[in-house]
Design a protein around this motif. Structure first.
Motif, mmCIF file in Angstrom:
data_model
loop_
_atom_site.group_PDB
_atom_site.id
_atom_site.type_symbol
_atom_site.label_atom_id
_atom_site.label_comp_id
_atom_site.label_asym_id
_atom_site.label_seq_id
_atom_site.Cartn_x
_atom_site.Cartn_y
_atom_site.Cartn_z
ATOM 1 N N LEU A 33 34.500 43.150 29.713
ATOM 2 C CA LEU A 33 34.581 43.932 28.483
ATOM 3 C C LEU A 33 34.597 45.431 28.766
ATOM 4 O O LEU A 33 34.998 46.220 27.918
ATOM 5 N N CYS A 34 34.170 45.796 29.978
ATOM 6 C CA CYS A 34 34.260 47.191 30.430
ATOM 7 C C CYS A 34 35.468 47.394 31.344
ATOM 8 O O CYS A 34 35.520 48.362 32.111
ATOM 9 N N ASP A 35 36.414 46.458 31.295
ATOM 10 C CA ASP A 35 37.715 46.593 31.989
ATOM 11 C C ASP A 35 37.584 46.620 33.509
ATOM 12 O O ASP A 35 38.224 47.425 34.173
ATOM 13 N N MET A 36 36.799 45.701 34.084
ATOM 14 C CA MET A 36 36.633 45.672 35.539
ATOM 15 C C MET A 36 36.969 44.313 36.143
ATOM 16 O O MET A 36 36.128 43.652 36.763
ATOM 17 N N PRO A 37 38.216 43.846 36.016
ATOM 18 C CA PRO A 37 38.588 42.535 36.551
ATOM 19 C C PRO A 37 38.577 42.469 38.081
ATOM 20 O O PRO A 37 38.366 41.394 38.643
ATOM 21 N N VAL A 38 38.818 43.587 38.754
ATOM 22 C CA VAL A 38 38.810 43.584 40.227
ATOM 23 C C VAL A 38 37.404 43.291 40.741
ATOM 24 O O VAL A 38 37.207 42.464 41.653
ATOM 25 N N THR A 39 36.419 43.953 40.154
ATOM 26 C CA THR A 39 35.024 43.696 40.524
ATOM 27 C C THR A 39 34.649 42.249 40.224
ATOM 28 O O THR A 39 34.005 41.576 41.035
ATOM 29 N N VAL A 40 35.067 41.759 39.062
ATOM 30 C CA VAL A 40 34.761 40.381 38.666
ATOM 31 C C VAL A 40 35.380 39.383 39.636
ATOM 32 O O VAL A 40 34.732 38.414 40.046
ATOM 33 N N LYS A 41 36.602 39.620 40.037
ATOM 34 C CA LYS A 41 37.256 38.717 40.995
ATOM 35 C C LYS A 41 36.460 38.637 42.286
ATOM 36 O O LYS A 41 36.256 37.551 42.840
ATOM 37 N N GLY A 42 35.955 39.762 42.757
ATOM 38 C CA GLY A 42 35.155 39.770 43.978
ATOM 39 C C GLY A 42 33.867 38.984 43.827
ATOM 40 O O GLY A 42 33.459 38.243 44.739
ATOM 41 N N ILE A 43 33.202 39.118 42.680
ATOM 42 C CA ILE A 43 31.967 38.377 42.440
ATOM 43 C C ILE A 43 32.241 36.880 42.414
ATOM 44 O O ILE A 43 31.508 36.077 43.020
ATOM 45 N N ILE A 44 33.306 36.483 41.733
ATOM 46 C CA ILE A 44 33.657 35.059 41.681
ATOM 47 C C ILE A 44 33.982 34.547 43.088
ATOM 48 O O ILE A 44 33.585 33.439 43.464
ATOM 49 N N GLU A 45 34.698 35.340 43.876
ATOM 50 C CA GLU A 45 35.011 34.921 45.252
ATOM 51 C C GLU A 45 33.745 34.727 46.076
ATOM 52 O O GLU A 45 33.695 33.833 46.937
ATOM 53 N N ASN A 46 32.720 35.528 45.845
ATOM 54 C CA ASN A 46 31.438 35.303 46.519
ATOM 55 C C ASN A 46 30.889 33.921 46.201
ATOM 56 O O ASN A 46 30.423 33.195 47.090
ATOM 57 N N PHE A 47 30.933 33.545 44.922
ATOM 58 C CA PHE A 47 30.417 32.231 44.522
ATOM 59 C C PHE A 47 31.285 31.103 45.065
ATOM 60 O O PHE A 47 30.769 30.055 45.484
ATOM 61 N N LEU A 48 32.581 31.295 45.063
ATOM 62 C CA LEU A 48 33.471 30.286 45.632
ATOM 63 C C LEU A 48 33.166 30.058 47.103
ATOM 64 O O LEU A 48 33.205 28.928 47.601
ATOM 65 N N SER A 49 32.826 31.139 47.816
ATOM 66 C CA SER A 49 32.482 31.005 49.242
ATOM 67 C C SER A 49 31.194 30.208 49.423
ATOM 68 O O SER A 49 31.028 29.495 50.415
ATOM 69 N N MET A 50 30.273 30.309 48.452
ATOM 70 C CA MET A 50 29.047 29.508 48.499
ATOM 71 C C MET A 50 29.383 28.021 48.402
ATOM 72 O O MET A 50 28.827 27.191 49.130
ATOM 73 N N VAL A 51 30.286 27.685 47.488
ATOM 74 C CA VAL A 51 30.670 26.276 47.319
ATOM 75 C C VAL A 51 31.344 25.769 48.587
ATOM 76 O O VAL A 51 31.100 24.642 49.033
ATOM 77 N N GLU A 52 32.185 26.597 49.187
ATOM 78 C CA GLU A 52 32.844 26.192 50.429
ATOM 79 C C GLU A 52 31.834 25.938 51.541
ATOM 80 O O GLU A 52 31.978 24.987 52.321
ATOM 81 N N ARG A 53 30.806 26.763 51.625
ATOM 82 C CA ARG A 53 29.812 26.647 52.699
ATOM 83 C C ARG A 53 28.797 25.547 52.451
ATOM 84 O O ARG A 53 28.417 24.811 53.366
#
Length: 576
Positions: A192-212
């Motif tokens: 809502l504060c127009d930060m999709p790049v930051t959000v993508k990085g946070i989601i990628e962190n969580f995806l890496s947790m699932v992979e590990r």
């Protein structure tokens, strides 16, 4: 593809079909604890240090950095124990900790690459005081942004922190790592504060947790590897996709999202018998031995009230309650003796089928069906639609209580609904896990239920329960995620009366948060429902400041109701 329209038809799926749609038909005792650290997760060293009482907050020790590799740390501990005949005093333990551990700052402040001084949402906020407040909250994102230092990657064995590549937002206060369900509302606020790049990085962190690890842990520390938190990774991706329409990101990560969903299906579901039918439903459950490392002393002392053979079960149910995010509430306690006083010694989390967890998983299955529809995978669309239908049938038949006119948690031990007020009882409205053709029916039932429980009486926000227990997830504390469930759930019904109540409750919450910020210059993780603007209390630690999910929910409500007023225009006398 018109997937959503068919998902809400109640079709019972025979249990014999369960395995074919991703269910493990054998009940489980919970997933394996993946943390094997003899420093941070269990063993004599952890027990000795935590019970010595050298730290007021048990989390302090397990967040310390080891000055040596673990084998050296453990050898030095063995030397201490031998020299003291296995009974070191408090001073000797403190000396050992000082010689082997340090309070190292493992995080760097990070710059958010897409932060904007004036995000678009500010233009839509009509009240000038709320607009200026939102501008200041947007600035807070930068103060909560962190990146993990390289030493954690180079020497992971010396840290309890789990390394991830990308910048993330910490909740605030004592919480110096990422947390799973907190991040859902943080992500909403960032978008809502127009930060999709930051959000993508946070989601990628969580995806890496699932992979590990196969799942997303409760938070970014190894001692959280015994449990997860409410499974909101799929909704995070859904919000990101709605904002960006990044189909390639969806395609690249759909298999990881399925992997996390299957973890919950395999490790967290149980057969529930009701009215002669069997349903497969989810609950919070863990399978490890010993207290929570970050709350070791508290759990250990509680367990001393039980015979030794019953302590493991208590520890697991305490961890399962922490997995729910509600640590702690008497929501998770079942009194064995009706005449006995209820306390956390009665915690029975794994015997309770929670409304919110099953609603979240029902929506997750729908989202996976929708994602596969976007990607053109028809077979997977049908598979996850079927799972969503199965969850819906269970929600309708096990959790919906016609007498009370609301969804209620289900007690599998006593085979009965748990008739107690919690905002989570309305979470199917938030996830839209009901027959859409009956939206008016469910909306009006919900309004009646809220009024019966006098929720409209509380001017500081909707309390987490109506029972004062001294625990932080009970009365009089009001928590941001539960306000989101309630307000957005009522609003999404599209029923005028429900949308009006949503606006009233959102305005009340916004004004309470604004009063607190105006008075203290801070945003709290929780608030008092009876004293607007005051931070909540109770539980194992003092109210924390920051605060990630609080900020996110404020932005969510200001988006839903851009005409919300900082005064009591809507009849809520906040000063009375």
């Amino acid at each position: 593809m018109m997937i959503a329209s068919v998902i809400f038809i109640s079709i019972a799926i025979p249990l014999s079909d369960a395995a074919s749609i991703g269910y493990d038909v054998d009940d489980t005792s919970g997933p394996e604890d993946l943390c094997d650290s003899k420093v941070y997760c269990g063993g004599p060293l952890l027990k000795t240090v935590q019970l010595s009482g050298i730290f007021n907050d048990s989390k302090t020790f397990v967040d310390l950095y080891q000055l040596h590799d673990p084998n050296v740390t453990l050898n030095n501990f063995n030397v201490l124990m031998k020299a003291t005949n296995n009974s070191p005093n408090r001073s000797e333990v403190a000396t050992f900790v000082g010689e082997n551990f340090a309070m190292q700052d493992e995080l760097d402040n990070s710059t958010l690459p897409d932060w904007k001084e004036n995000p678009a949402i500010l233009k839509s906020i009509q009240d000038p005081q709320f607009r200026e407040w939102a501008r200041r909250l947007n600035n807070i994102w930068e103060t909560l942004a962190r990146k993990i230092k390289d030493d954690v990657m180079i020497n992971p064995q010396r840290h309890s922190l789990i390394y991830v590549n990308n910048t993330f937002i910490v909740p605030g206060g004592r919480f110096k790592e990422f947390y799973y369900w907190d991040s859902y509302w943080i992500i909403e606020g960032l978008l809502l504060c127009d930060m999709p790049v930051t959000v993508k990085g946070i989601i990628e962190n969580f995806l890496s947790m699932v992979e590990r690890f196969g799942f997303v842990p409760n938070g970014g520390r190894v001692y959280y590897l015994s449990r997860s938190q409410p499974p909101l990774l799929i909704p995070m991706v859904a919000k990101y996709y709605e904002f960006t329409k990044d189909r390639e990101f969806l395609k690249q990560n759909i298999a990881i999202l399925e992997k996390e969903f299957e973890y919950w299906q395999k490790e967290k579901t149980v057969n529930v018998m009701k009215d002669g039918k069997t349903y497969r439903m989810a609950r919070y459950v863990t399978n490890s031995n010993g207290p929570r490392p970050e709350s070791y002393k508290e759990d250990y002392q509680l367990a001393q009230q039980l015979p030794e053979g019953e302590r493991r079960g208590l520890y697991n149910d305490l961890k399962a309650a922490a997995e729910s995010g509600w640590d702690f509430s008497y929501r998770w306690c079942i009194r064995i003796d009706r005449n006995a006083n209820l306390s956390l010694i009665n915690v029975s989390t794994s015997d309770i089928i929670p409304v919110d967890l099953n609603a979240i998983l029902q929506r997750n299955a729908r989202s996976l069906a929708r994602f596969h529809g976007i990607l053109g995978n028809l077979e997977k669309v049908l598979r996850y639609t079927k799972i969503a239908l199965d969850y819906q049938t269970a929600i309708d038949n096990v959790l919906w209580n016609e007498d009370k006119g609301i969804w209620l948690d289900y007690d599998t031990r006593n085979k009965q609904s748990r008739n107690a007020f919690y905002p989570s009882n309305l979470s199917p409205l938030y996830t839209m896990s009901y027959n859409r053709n009956k939206s008016t029916y469910y909306a009006l039932k919900a309004i009646s239920y809220l009024k019966k429980n006098q929720v409209d009486f509380y001017i500081g926000g909707t309390p987490t329960s109506v029972n004062y227990t001294g625990e932080q997830w009970d009365f009089p504390n009001a928590w941001p995620p539960l306000q989101s469930f309630l307000v957005a759930g009522l609003y999404r019904t599209g029923v005028e009366e429900a949308m009006d109540l949503a606006k009233t409750l959102a305005g009340r919450w916004l004004r309470s948060n604004y009063i607190g910020y105006d008075e203290y210059g801070k945003m709290f993780e929780k608030y008092s429902a009876i004293h607007p603007g005051e931070g909540g209390g109770g539980g194992e630690y003092n109210v924390q400041e920051g605060f990630g999910w609080t900020n996110g929910v404020v932005f969510e409500f200001l988006r839903l109701f851009p005409d919300a007023q900082s005064s009591d225009r809507y009849g809520n006398d906040i000063d009375s």
